[in-house]
Design a protein around this motif. Structure first.
Motif, PDB file in Angstrom:
ATOM      1  N   THR A 169       0.863  -1.177   0.000  1.00  0.00           N
ATOM      2  CA  THR A 169       0.000   0.000   0.000  1.00  0.00           C
ATOM      3  C   THR A 169       0.903   1.232   0.000  1.00  0.00           C
ATOM      4  OG1 THR A 169      -0.053   0.277   2.402  1.00  0.00           O
ATOM      5  CG2 THR A 169      -1.689  -1.215   1.433  1.00  0.00           C
ATOM      6  N   PRO A 170       0.339   2.383  -0.323  1.00  0.00           N
ATOM      7  CA  PRO A 170       1.111   3.601  -0.112  1.00  0.00           C
ATOM      8  C   PRO A 170       1.205   3.845   1.392  1.00  0.00           C
ATOM      9  CG  PRO A 170      -1.133   4.136  -0.734  1.00  0.00           C
ATOM     10  CD  PRO A 170      -0.997   2.643  -0.830  1.00  0.00           C
ATOM     11  N   ASN A 171       2.096   4.730   1.804  1.00  0.00           N
ATOM     12  CA  ASN A 171       2.094   5.136   3.210  1.00  0.00           C
ATOM     13  C   ASN A 171       0.820   5.929   3.446  1.00  0.00           C
ATOM     14  OD1 ASN A 171       4.540   3.996   3.978  1.00  0.00           O
ATOM     15  ND2 ASN A 171       5.697   5.761   3.243  1.00  0.00           N
ATOM     16  N   VAL A 172       0.085   5.548   4.485  1.00  0.00           N
ATOM     17  CA  VAL A 172      -1.192   6.176   4.803  1.00  0.00           C
ATOM     18  C   VAL A 172      -1.028   6.948   6.109  1.00  0.00           C
ATOM     19  CG1 VAL A 172      -3.623   5.784   5.352  1.00  0.00           C
ATOM     20  CG2 VAL A 172      -2.467   4.323   3.665  1.00  0.00           C
ATOM     21  N   ALA A 173      -1.429   8.213   6.090  1.00  0.00           N
ATOM     22  CA  ALA A 173      -1.453   9.016   7.317  1.00  0.00           C
ATOM     23  C   ALA A 173      -2.889   9.074   7.808  1.00  0.00           C
ATOM     24  CB  ALA A 173      -0.941  10.422   7.039  1.00  0.00           C
ATOM     25  N   PHE A 174      -3.091   8.761   9.082  1.00  0.00           N
ATOM     26  CA  PHE A 174      -4.388   8.951   9.745  1.00  0.00           C
ATOM     27  C   PHE A 174      -4.327  10.310  10.419  1.00  0.00           C
ATOM     28  CE2 PHE A 174      -4.353   4.104  10.337  1.00  0.00           C
ATOM     29  CZ  PHE A 174      -5.048   3.886   9.157  1.00  0.00           C
ATOM     30  N   ILE A 175      -5.286  11.160  10.122  1.00  0.00           N
ATOM     31  CA  ILE A 175      -5.245  12.548  10.583  1.00  0.00           C
ATOM     32  C   ILE A 175      -6.510  12.872  11.373  1.00  0.00           C
ATOM     33  CG2 ILE A 175      -5.128  14.974   9.839  1.00  0.00           C
ATOM     34  CD1 ILE A 175      -3.804  13.812   7.210  1.00  0.00           C
ATOM     35  N   TRP A 176      -6.333  13.436  12.555  1.00  0.00           N
ATOM     36  CA  TRP A 176      -7.438  13.966  13.352  1.00  0.00           C
ATOM     37  C   TRP A 176      -7.238  15.477  13.381  1.00  0.00           C
ATOM     38  CZ3 TRP A 176      -5.148   9.368  14.246  1.00  0.00           C
ATOM     39  CH2 TRP A 176      -5.972   8.227  14.400  1.00  0.00           C
ATOM     40  N   GLU A 177      -8.270  16.219  13.026  1.00  0.00           N
ATOM     41  CA  GLU A 177      -8.176  17.681  12.975  1.00  0.00           C
ATOM     42  C   GLU A 177      -9.318  18.280  13.784  1.00  0.00           C
ATOM     43  OE1 GLU A 177      -8.570  21.278   9.701  1.00  0.00           O
ATOM     44  OE2 GLU A 177      -7.728  19.362   9.042  1.00  0.00           O
ATOM     45  N   ALA A 178      -8.997  19.305  14.564  1.00  0.00           N
ATOM     46  CA  ALA A 178     -10.014  20.026  15.340  1.00  0.00           C
ATOM     47  C   ALA A 178     -10.198  21.409  14.757  1.00  0.00           C
ATOM     48  CB  ALA A 178      -9.575  20.129  16.793  1.00  0.00           C
ATOM     49  N   GLN A 179     -11.444  21.838  14.671  1.00  0.00           N
ATOM     50  CA  GLN A 179     -11.773  23.195  14.255  1.00  0.00           C
ATOM     51  C   GLN A 179     -12.836  23.737  15.188  1.00  0.00           C
ATOM     52  OE1 GLN A 179     -12.810  23.609  10.111  1.00  0.00           O
ATOM     53  NE2 GLN A 179     -10.926  22.641   9.397  1.00  0.00           N
ATOM     54  N   SER A 180     -12.755  25.033  15.419  1.00  0.00           N
ATOM     55  CA  SER A 180     -13.785  25.660  16.266  1.00  0.00           C
ATOM     56  C   SER A 180     -14.684  26.531  15.444  1.00  0.00           C
ATOM     57  CB  SER A 180     -13.151  26.496  17.369  1.00  0.00           C
ATOM     58  OG  SER A 180     -12.551  27.641  16.841  1.00  0.00           O
TER      59      SER A 180
END
Length: 180
Positions: A169-180
């Motif tokens: 697989t390609p390298n996969v980044a899991f991303i959690w982002e917070a916005q207000s």
């Protein structure tokens, strides 16, 4: 003389004898902060080699918000260049949110009730690619430390075709982002 007298009367009327003043000093504004961390210490959740059909696994991660304002957290992915022998279509992924469980161990992880995503890694990495189309949101109230736990499980299809041998697989980044 009449002109002088009327000038004095106008001046006296516009220069009041009584005065009242009030003020409100030291007004200021400051911005809140939005901050997320996780307990992985920079270690990838998955670095699986030599997979065989039917193999599976799972890992947990704890996301902590030190935000001073209410935020919505979403989860999405990012991938690097695709390999020629991409096997993402043959890896099933399940993403669950809940409480408990850490990067060191999923012991104590309790799902919140619903599964956030079930599908192939290919589907996850092509449909959940920005905050706008990410999984969630999970609302946090801005009272640090707010914590969220996630369990991500995978399974290599038991019926993966022979063309999947030696695939990656390609390298996969899991991303959690917070916005207000």
């Amino acid at each position: 003389m009449g002109l002088l007298l009327s000038g004095v009367l106008v001046w006296q009327a516009s220069n009041a004898a009584f005065v009242g003043v009030t003020s409100n000093a030291n007004n200021s504004w400051s911005a809140g902060t939005v901050n997320l961390t996780n307990d992985s210490g920079g270690t990838p959740m998955f670095h699986v080699t030599q997979m065989v059909p039917g193999q599976s696994g799972s890992r947990c991660i704890e996301i902590t918000s030190a935000s001073s304002v209410p935020v919505d957290v979403k989860f999405y992915t990012d991938v690097t260049a695709l390999p020629v022998d991409d096997i993402r279509p043959y890896i099933d992924i399940t993403v669950e949110d809940g409480t408990g469980g850490t990067f060191a161990s999923c012991a104590g992880f309790t799902p919140s009730g619903g599964t956030e995503f079930t599908g192939t890694l290919q589907n996850l990495t092509t449909t959940r690619t920005t905050y706008a189309n990410g999984l969630g949101p999970w609302a946090l109230d801005g009272t640090p430390p707010d914590k969220l736990s996630f369990r991500i499980s995978w399974q290599f299809h038991a019926d993966a075709p022979p063309v999947a041998q030696a695939g990656s697989t390609p390298n996969v980044a899991f991303i959690w982002e917070a916005q207000s």
